[in-house]
Design a protein around this motif. Sequence first.
Motif, PDB file in Angstrom:
ATOM      1  N   ARG A  83      56.830  57.857  47.118  1.00 58.77           N
ATOM      2  CA  ARG A  83      56.803  58.477  45.908  1.00 58.77           C
ATOM      3  C   ARG A  83      58.050  58.888  45.452  1.00 58.77           C
ATOM      4  NH1 ARG A  83      51.399  60.197  44.899  1.00 58.77           N
ATOM      5  NH2 ARG A  83      51.874  62.072  43.813  1.00 58.77           N
TER       6      ARG A  83
ATOM      7  N   HIS B 182      48.009  59.789  36.815  1.00 57.74           N
ATOM      8  CA  HIS B 182      47.076  60.822  36.403  1.00 57.74           C
ATOM      9  C   HIS B 182      47.627  62.281  36.838  1.00 57.74           C
ATOM     10  CE1 HIS B 182      44.551  57.341  36.497  1.00 57.74           C
ATOM     11  NE2 HIS B 182      43.881  57.889  35.346  1.00 57.74           N
ATOM     12  N   PRO B 183      48.705  62.696  36.109  1.00 61.95           N
ATOM     13  CA  PRO B 183      49.410  63.928  36.607  1.00 61.95           C
ATOM     14  C   PRO B 183      48.645  65.110  36.913  1.00 61.95           C
ATOM     15  CG  PRO B 183      49.826  63.617  34.376  1.00 61.95           C
ATOM     16  CD  PRO B 183      49.207  62.532  34.673  1.00 61.95           C
ATOM     17  N   GLU B 184      47.586  65.295  36.330  1.00 63.65           N
ATOM     18  CA  GLU B 184      46.463  66.246  36.334  1.00 63.65           C
ATOM     19  C   GLU B 184      45.452  66.205  37.455  1.00 63.65           C
ATOM     20  OE1 GLU B 184      47.699  68.796  34.750  1.00 63.65           O
ATOM     21  OE2 GLU B 184      48.864  67.658  33.453  1.00 63.65           O
TER      22      GLU B 184
ATOM     23  N   PHE C 226      58.641  65.522  31.448  1.00 60.41           N
ATOM     24  CA  PHE C 226      58.135  65.767  32.513  1.00 60.41           C
ATOM     25  C   PHE C 226      58.959  64.959  33.717  1.00 60.41           C
ATOM     26  CE2 PHE C 226      54.795  67.161  29.941  1.00 60.41           C
ATOM     27  CZ  PHE C 226      54.339  68.281  30.525  1.00 60.41           C
TER      28      PHE C 226
ATOM     29  N   SER D  79      59.306  70.244  33.559  1.00 65.70           N
ATOM     30  CA  SER D  79      59.223  70.453  35.089  1.00 65.70           C
ATOM     31  C   SER D  79      60.234  71.364  35.488  1.00 65.70           C
ATOM     32  CB  SER D  79      59.300  69.037  35.305  1.00 65.70           C
ATOM     33  OG  SER D  79      58.421  68.154  35.247  1.00 65.70           O
TER      34      SER D  79
ATOM     35  N   VAL E  62      55.422  59.913  41.630  1.00 61.79           N
ATOM     36  CA  VAL E  62      54.634  58.598  41.514  1.00 61.79           C
ATOM     37  C   VAL E  62      54.961  57.723  42.440  1.00 61.79           C
ATOM     38  CG1 VAL E  62      53.831  56.875  39.898  1.00 61.79           C
ATOM     39  CG2 VAL E  62      54.315  59.229  39.182  1.00 61.79           C
TER      40      VAL E  62
ATOM     41  N   ASN F 299      59.084  60.902  32.464  1.00 64.11           N
ATOM     42  CA  ASN F 299      57.923  60.643  31.386  1.00 64.11           C
ATOM     43  C   ASN F 299      57.739  61.730  30.504  1.00 64.11           C
ATOM     44  OD1 ASN F 299      55.143  62.084  32.437  1.00 64.11           O
ATOM     45  ND2 ASN F 299      56.556  61.779  34.080  1.00 64.11           N
TER      46      ASN F 299
ATOM     47  N   ASP G 162      57.492  63.718  37.430  1.00 64.13           N
ATOM     48  CA  ASP G 162      56.171  63.649  38.472  1.00 64.13           C
ATOM     49  C   ASP G 162      56.784  62.725  39.690  1.00 64.13           C
ATOM     50  OD1 ASP G 162      54.112  65.213  37.018  1.00 64.13           O
ATOM     51  OD2 ASP G 162      54.807  63.960  35.328  1.00 64.13           O
TER      52      ASP G 162
ATOM     53  N   ASP H 289      47.208  54.192  40.931  1.00 62.11           N
ATOM     54  CA  ASP H 289      48.564  54.986  40.154  1.00 62.11           C
ATOM     55  C   ASP H 289      49.764  54.459  40.771  1.00 62.11           C
ATOM     56  OD1 ASP H 289      46.737  56.491  38.797  1.00 62.11           O
ATOM     57  OD2 ASP H 289      47.652  58.384  39.477  1.00 62.11           O
TER      58      ASP H 289
ATOM     59  N   ALA I 128      45.242  61.511  43.489  1.00 59.60           N
ATOM     60  CA  ALA I 128      45.827  60.411  42.766  1.00 59.60           C
ATOM     61  C   ALA I 128      44.823  59.357  42.989  1.00 59.60           C
ATOM     62  CB  ALA I 128      47.194  59.873  43.151  1.00 59.60           C
TER      63      ALA I 128
ATOM     64  N   ARG J  19      55.034  63.457  27.831  1.00 63.59           N
ATOM     65  CA  ARG J  19      53.741  63.644  27.182  1.00 63.59           C
ATOM     66  C   ARG J  19      53.723  64.557  26.273  1.00 63.59           C
ATOM     67  NH1 ARG J  19      53.356  63.956  33.014  1.00 63.59           N
ATOM     68  NH2 ARG J  19      52.696  66.178  33.167  1.00 63.59           N
TER      69      ARG J  19
END
Length: 235
Positions: free
Chosen positions: A43, A141-143, A55, A26, A59, A48, A57, A151, A147, A50
């Motif tokens: 958020r 779900h980062p992609e 990364f 990131s 959340v 995290n 993100d 999540d 969301a 992967r």
Amino acid sequence: MCGRFTQYEPRSHYIEVISPDKEFASGIDDIPLDRYNVAPGTRVLLLNQREDKIFLDPVNWGYQPGWAKESKRPPMINARVETVATSRMFRPLFEHGRALVMADGWYEWKKDPSDTKIKQPYFIYHKSHTPLFFAAISRFHPEAEDAPDDDGFVIITAASDEGLLDIHDRRPLVLDRDQALEWLDGDTLPERALEIAEKESIPPSAFDWHPVTKKVGSIRNNGPELIEPINDPLV
């Protein structure tokens, strides 16, 4: 428990401390995050891993799976270390969604023993003023462009002892650099992760605290004045 915390330093400040050997995927910059009153339902940048990359993100702080929502249970913001690996709600997240929350400190409210309606907020931080890494578990779900409603993440808490018990009976589980990286690693077995959580977190003796303004109680307030010590605490 942990219901408010700060995340005001730049991303680079936290990453330089944890300095993972794995690739950081990131963006990192020196712009202060300037969040002095992070509240549930917002958020939050979550560390995290992967595959072999780290990364960051955004959340949502709070977790409410579909079955909990149907039974009208409110979103959870914390998970107790005593049951995080076995509960119906949190076990899947513990096994496959371990993460870290970067922080500078957190707030707890101390109650007046003679009148529980009277509460005094305290800001708690490492004695060396180093960044903190809260153990967390997540599902997101980062992609995904949109969301899913369920999540989110929760912060793991443990029982307080020593002087910190005088402020609150629970505390966020804070990990040092080595344990934090092992916690993130997908190759770390759940049994080892539980051992880290139960036995290897930073002890309460490593923290200091001071009373702060009651303005921190409103999520509308945000600024460095919220962490400044006050001289006339209610409790």
